[in-house]
Design an enzyme around this catalytic site. Sequence first.
Site, PDB file in Angstrom:
ATOM      1  CE  LYS A  59      -3.909  -2.395   2.016  1.00 55.81           C
ATOM      2  NZ  LYS A  59      -4.621  -2.861   3.209  1.00 55.81           N
ATOM      3  CD  GLN A 103      -3.645  -4.660   6.311  1.00 54.04           C
ATOM      4  OE1 GLN A 103      -3.535  -3.681   5.570  1.00 54.04           O
ATOM      5  NE2 GLN A 103      -4.246  -5.779   5.917  1.00 54.04           N
ATOM      6  CG  ASP A 126     -10.083  -0.609   4.201  1.00 55.19           C
ATOM      7  OD1 ASP A 126      -9.818  -0.830   3.000  1.00 55.19           O
ATOM      8  OD2 ASP A 126      -9.425  -1.072   5.148  1.00 55.19           O
TER       9      ASP A 126
END
Length: 284
Positions: A59, A103, A126
């Site tokens: 990322k 995460q 997200d």
Amino acid sequence: MAAGGEMAAKIIDGKAIARDIRAELKAEVEALKAKGVIPGLAVILVGDDPASQTYVRNKEKACKEIGLYSEVHRLPASTSQAELLSLVEELNAKDDIHGILVQLPLPDHIDGDAVLNAIKPEKDVDGFHPVNMGKLAVGERGFVPCTPNGIIELLDRSGVEIKGKHAVVVGRSNIVGKPVSLLLLARHATVTICHSRTPDLGYHTRQADILVVAVGRPEMVTGDMVKEGAVVIDVGVNRVGKKLVGDVEFSSAAERASMITPVPGGVGPMTITMLLKNTVEAVR
Ligand code: NDP
């Protein structure tokens, strides 16, 4: 044109499509920079799970490639929930951070939902916050989870018409199955959702014009479960020995499908690309 039992399906090249989108995003980032704004993403990684470390590194690299600002907060596995929540609050308040990503998975002693719910919905790139999930369900504009968003982009950029088609989704997770079903529905597909309690899965998959499989079981969908001419999107990523395989048995499915995504190189490259897209959109 293939003949006599050879592979007939066109391969949907997720890598190439992701590359095109990243080039478009890079141009958008340059335009924003010219106006004095640099989109910023903060990633929080708790603990030292090797897969998560790789995802976070990828990322970071992807952000750099298109000129986004990114910062990674690497916290020890012993971090308390209160400490994590206070970091989220700090990032919520920062003007130069447009997107926040935690995460997953988080260590067992942390309530993951509480952490995700603490992210400001406007920074939830997200798309996992209940506010964004709710917006998706009622058809309002919000952040859409990255993998489902990537699947729709793959279909669109491959010229697949969604409207009026029968889409069958195998898997109903909050990360993939459920949101991709809602997106397909919003695009006027007739949607069937299958899961572990669905009797006779093959009966349903054989009806699919568009078949999306997100289960996490190596090669569970075989060619005989695919309708002739279907578009097959294989979300699964399963490590079998040293190889990565999808949830679809590629060789037999490719004989029946008109288009199919490979694993790796199909849906996978789209996920991070959609994260970049959401971060750029977060500026607006
Ligand atoms: P989950 O484990 O959260 O969900 C799996 C779903 O599959 C569940 O809804 C489950 O049903 C269903 N299922 C399990 N067994 C069967 C069965 N025998 N028949 C029908 N349905 C079944 O997985 P995720 O959605 O998070 O991920 C799915 C796969 O996609 C994984 O391989 C994952 O690695 C991959 N993935 C890939 C990404 C990418 O970027 N390429 C991103 C995210 C995931 P039930 O609800 O009844 O338990």
